[in-house]
Design an enzyme around this catalytic site. Structure first.
Site, PDB file in Angstrom:
ATOM      1  CB  SER A 174      -1.109   0.018   1.322  1.00  0.00           C
ATOM      2  OG  SER A 174      -1.568   1.378   1.388  1.00  0.00           O
TER       3      SER A 174
ATOM      4  CE1 TYR B 191      -3.836  -2.219   5.563  1.00  0.00           C
ATOM      5  CE2 TYR B 191      -3.089  -0.081   4.996  1.00  0.00           C
ATOM      6  CZ  TYR B 191      -3.358  -1.298   4.678  1.00  0.00           C
ATOM      7  OH  TYR B 191      -3.407  -1.549   3.176  1.00  0.00           O
TER       8      TYR B 191
END
Length: 235
Positions: free
Chosen positions: A145, A158
């Protein structure tokens, strides 16, 4: 170095195919002539992906696996590695996020996000590597990401897991040098998926755009991309 036979349909193992980027990637792989081994929990959403990929012409198998459980992940990896067809490519796409401040996050939140986002890719790569090395070819793609490059509020765990995925992949790339195998990490930014909801960011790309890039690196890109970290910022 062994080369892939262009007349044979490649087999691609993929996690996180029940929605979003994973589902779009499964459809694009099927459209491009690949067969699929989908790894993940059984669900109506994943069943729909399987059915639609088969309609698109792919042979599809489902290896039921809870990606937060290391024993199940390792077992799925061993099954993939010992089958009649060892995957030509593994795409570690599955991800999970629990948003909240550091004070709000629990140990269980931490353990699950690290398990799915970082531990499962490590375990699947570890189980498949010997068979891929013996064959002399294989690709191991991690879907990170843009959070792998920065810090954002409410997503510390995360982000940490995605930063770790880049470090793991770059280190693995050094071990694969000269082997005929390749690994890299793709870092999408704001994608129009369920996971983006609640992030505070507006979507800047579609899941289909990310899937098209994933399939290129899974099937076509030169091995010289080994170790690359590829950012997608959107439009």
């Amino acid at each position: 170095m062994a080369e892939r036979n262009p007349s044979r349909r490649p087999l691609v193992a993929l996690t996180g195919a029940s929605r979003g980027i994973g589902r779009a990637t499964a459809f694009e792989l099927a459209r491009c002539g690949s067969d699929l081994a989908l790894v993940g929990r059984a669900s109506d959403a994943l069943t729909l992906t399987v059915e639609q990929a088969r309609v698109a012409g792919a042979q599809v198998i489902h290896l039921e696996c809870e990606l937060s459980e290391p024993a199940q992940v390792s077992a799925a990896g061993r099954e993939l590695a010992s089958g009649e067809r060892v995957p030509d490519c593994l795409i570690n796409n599955a991800g999970t996020i629990t948003r909240g401040s550091v004070e709000q996050q629990t140990l269980a939140d931490f353990q699950r996000q690290i398990a799915v986002n970082l531990q499962a890719p490590f375990l699947l790569c570890r189980e498949l590597l010997p068979a891929m090395r013996a064959r002399g070819s294989g690709r191991l793609l991690q879907i990170g990401s843009i959070a792998s490059t920065l810090g954002t509020t409410q997503s510390s765990i995360y982000n940490a897991s995605k930063w770790g995925l880049v470090g793991f992949t770059k280190s693995l790339a050094e071990e694969l040098s000269g082997s005929g195998l390749m690994t890299l990490t793709l870092l999408p930014g704001s994608v129009d998926t369920e996971m983006l909801q609640g992030s505070g960011f507006a979507p800047r790309m579609t899941a289909e755009a990310v899937a098209a890039s994933i399939v290129y690196y899974a099937l076509q890109a030169p091995l010289a991309h080994n170790g690359a970290t590829i950012e997608m910022f959107g439009v």
